[in-house]
Write an enzyme that holds these catalytic residues in place. Structure first.
Site: not given
Length: 510
Positions: A207-209, A211-212, A269, A277, A301
């Site tokens: 994945s791409r960021a 919120t990171s 979340d 997901s 998390k």
């Protein structure tokens, strides 16, 4: 009464240079020859038709005829790409009929349990961009309140079936995934070449960021092209046993990317959504064995072992129902992994580990070896428990680096420039002490404030970790930026809270 397209208002398509993210947006002139304001009053979305194509989009009205003329309809960049009709083509425009599946969303908000068919219909409409952000948020919030085991399984199945589904000839197809939240945790880019060098198939879609400061795809993009289609991906894996590409370009579980993009700004979340997901993407990617990394730490998390155990059981439950062998391990999430935070700095850490450089971060190397060991143990030809020694042999011998360079060559050169930011400042300790804690969330936010991952050269280079002795005035880390305004914002944010705590002395600014 059915209205023929020839009787509907028609406007010429025009491309408008608006990046509206995921949403389809169209723009019409207030003096439009085809638009009667009273027809569209109360409607925020419209339906475009041309030949056999349809598109639902959010409607905006402009008074600037230079942007969109009275006989035109302007399509934002995402809408133009999805509608795939040439500028100047006539399209019919009408108020959009809400998707029938919205009734299931309303039922979920009322606390009802949805059928498999209802969930499948919601995901189908989501994947085809028929929902507005408000409607997506309504579904997420309704699902966050309560989701049964049956609904979780139905959601996972529908999301996996909504996009591309990859098949591989190998009986064992391995993958690893981390739930995120820990800066610099780029173990996948070390694990993939180790496992591929051994001969196991590991088609890593990342994945791409959101919120990171960097996702795996953002970091790999510093080294190689990651926008690879499904057919090309298969060729790369056939040649190299593995790859590290952006999953969004392969269209795996497309509804998931849409849900996440709305979920994150709302700080939703939920564990069920996370499980659906991740598992849906691994099913769509054709994985048979999945290793899950659950970091646990005060600012991760998951903040406790009990939370990790509940999530582990949920992953195992769903994996079992779909025939996916899932192994879940908990790891140390108290502090960043590696020395760099941000795409360029993280890519340098990865290549330093693969190259066995003396300055390579020991924590990234060790964690990657342990994760790779679990995946190698899935090889029926390898004796039980021999995975770690084999992983270390492949890394120490240079075989893993050779395999990574082969993967990079197969994926092709990066499509963007990636130099380290030329503006930098050090964040220094205000007093002597020993580092007792590092706030992962704070450093993530600081690196994003500095410009990562949009500016791949922005980020943080760490000099101190937990347990290290620090003298007054000694740098804790260095922040790199590519833009003067981001430099100033990052400096102010670091001055307000640098994210480090010290044992035996008063803490610095918090």
């Amino acid at each position: 009464m059915i209205i023929a397209d020839s009787a509907r208002p028609q406007l010429k398509i025009r491309s408008v240079a608006l990046d509206t993210g995921r949403e389809n947006v169209v723009v019409i002139s207030r003096r439009s020859k085809a638009l009667r304001p009273e027809v569209f009053r109360g409607f925020s979305r419209v339906e475009l038709r041309c030949n056999s194509r349809t598109l639902l989009a959010t409607l905006l009205i402009t008074d600037d005829d230079a942007l969109v003329g009275p006989d035109e309809i302007g399509l934002s960049e995402p809408a133009m790409r999805r509608f795939a009709e040439a500028p100047g083509t006539l399209a019919t425009v009408s108020p959009a009929t809400p998707p029938e599946s919205l009734e299931a969303v309303r039922a979920k908000i009322r606390g009802e349990t949805l059928s498999d068919q209802a969930i499948a219909a919601v995901i189908e409409d989501l994947a085809h961009y028929r929902y507005s952000d408000m409607e997506i948020a309504a579904f997420l919030i309704g699902s966050a309140s309560f989701m049964s085991s049956g609904e979780l399984l139905a959601l996972t199945r529908a999301m996996a079936n909504a996009g591309t589904q990859l098949k591989w000839p190998d009986p064992v197809v391995v993958d690893k995934h981390c739930i995120g939240g820990i800066p610099g945790n780029r173990t996948s880019m070390v694990v993939v070449p180790i496992v591929a060098a051994h001969g196991l198939t590991i088609p890593k879609t990342s994945s791409r960021a959101i919120t990171s400061p960097a996702g795996t795809a953002d970091t790999m993009e510093v080294l190689a092209r990651v926008n690879v289609g499904a057919d090309e991906m298969k060729s790369i894996v056939a040649a190299c046993n593995g790859c590290v590409i952006w999953g969004g370009h392969v269209n795996l579980s497309p509804a998931d990317d849409i849900l996440i993009s709305v979920e994150r700004p709302l700080s939703l979340d939920t564990r069920e959504q996370m499980v659906a997901s991740i598992i849906s993407k691994k099913l769509a990617a054709g994985s048979t064995h999945l290793l899950l990394d659950l970091p646990v730490g005060p600012t991760a998390k998951l903040t406790s072992g009990a939370e990790a155990m509940r999530l582990r059981k949920l992953f195992e439950f769903v994996g079992d129902r779909f025939g996916l062998k899932v192994e879940v391990i908990t790891t140390d999430g108290r502090q960043p992994i590696g020395n760099g935070i941000g795409p360029v700095l993280e890519a340098r850490d990865v290549m330093a580990v693969l190259g066995n450089e003396p300055s390579a971060p020991a924590d990234l190397r060790e964690k990657s070896l342990r994760l790779a060991a679990h995946l190698l143990d899935y090889d029926p030809k390898l004796r039980g428990g021999a995975g770690y020694d084999k992983a270390r042999e492949l890394l120490d011998s240079g075989a893993a680096l050779k395999q990574m360079l082969k993967i990079i060559d197969a994926q092709g050169p990066p499509e963007c420039r990636s130099e380290l930011g030329d503006l930098a400042f050090d964040v220094k300790a205000e007093h002597d002490g020993i580092v007792s804690a590092i706030d992962c969330l704070r450093l993530n936010r600081l690196a994003r404030t500095a410009g990562a991952p949009v500016n791949k050269g922005s980020g943080i280079r760490l000099f101190k970790k937990i347990g290290d002795r620090v003298d007054q005035g000694e740098p804790l880390y260095r922040v790199f930026t590519c833009d003067p305004s981001e430099h100033d914002l990052a400096a102010a944010a670091a001055g307000a809270n640098h994210g480090y705590s010290f044992a035996g002395v008063a803490n610095g600014p918090q």
